[in-house]
Design a protein around this motif. Structure first.
Motif, PDB file in Angstrom:
ATOM      1  N   GLY A  57      -4.199   8.346  -9.203  1.00 53.79           N
ATOM      2  CA  GLY A  57      -2.817   8.412  -8.774  1.00 53.79           C
ATOM      3  C   GLY A  57      -2.259   9.819  -8.772  1.00 53.79           C
ATOM      4  N   ARG A  87       4.515   1.217  -4.981  1.00 52.60           N
ATOM      5  CA  ARG A  87       3.201   0.649  -5.310  1.00 52.60           C
ATOM      6  C   ARG A  87       2.113   1.321  -4.468  1.00 52.60           C
ATOM      7  NH1 ARG A  87       4.591  -4.184  -5.743  1.00 52.60           N
ATOM      8  NH2 ARG A  87       4.789  -4.616  -3.542  1.00 52.60           N
ATOM      9  N   ASP A 132      -0.895   4.098  -5.730  1.00 53.97           N
ATOM     10  CA  ASP A 132      -2.309   3.784  -5.514  1.00 53.97           C
ATOM     11  C   ASP A 132      -3.037   4.825  -4.667  1.00 53.97           C
ATOM     12  OD1 ASP A 132      -2.231   1.437  -6.967  1.00 53.97           O
ATOM     13  OD2 ASP A 132      -2.003   0.135  -5.210  1.00 53.97           O
TER      14      ASP A 132
END
Length: 170
Positions: free
Chosen positions: A7, A71, A75
């Motif tokens: 990340g 999100r 990722d």
């Protein structure tokens, strides 16, 4: 430095006017990584500015788009990531931020007001912007503090100095 699979190198959180976008760009440049702002991701998906999403589709729809943008970015993005001020209100987002290099950009009300401007197009600050901003900051401060691995005060500071402090702390 974290790899893409781990990340972002840093995730910036804080209220409107804390400097997430400005400091984020400078920090990304200093670290030699890309910069990404989840508000921009929301605008790309919605095909319109965040303020229009709020007015035309409502805050609930904006928060759905925002949660998905966060999100996805967590990722896939390896650089510096700036979250919208209210992104931390979503419980799943808070869970996703656990254990990451989260940087809380702390700002006082007077500084935030100067930076945001009271005639701003920010949707949550439409009526009585100073009072609304104070309320948002007070409600969200405990969450920002709990999520932060690093906290940096930004009042009366040059954004480049703030970026340097964050880079050193990382």
């Amino acid at each position: 430095m974290q790899s893409a699979s781990q990340g972002p190198a840093a995730v910036l959180i804080g209220p409107p006017g804390s400097g997430k976008s400005t400091v984020g760009r400078l920090l990304a440049e200093r670290l030699g990584v890309p910069f990404r702002d989840t508000d921009g991701d929301v605008e790309a998906v919605a095909g319109k500015p965040v303020s229009d999403v709020f007015v035309e589709d409502g805050e609930a729809r904006f928060r759905e788009l925002e949660a998905e943008a966060v999100r996805t970015a967590l990722d896939t993005h390896e650089g510096v990531l700036s979250l919208g001020g209210g992104a931390i209100l979503h419980e799943a987002t808070r869970d996703l931020l656990a254990g990451r290099r989260v940087v809380y950009l702390q700002v006082g009300l007077d500084q935030a007001v100067k930076r945001v401007g009271l005639a701003s197009a920010r949707p949550l600050l439409v009526l009585n912007p100073r009072s609304q901003l104070r309320r948002l900051m007070e409600e969200r401060r405990p969450i920002y503090e709990r999520l932060a691995a690093i906290t940096v005060a930004t009042d009366d500071r040059d954004p480049a100095d703030v970026a340097s402090e964050i880079a050193a702390a990382l």
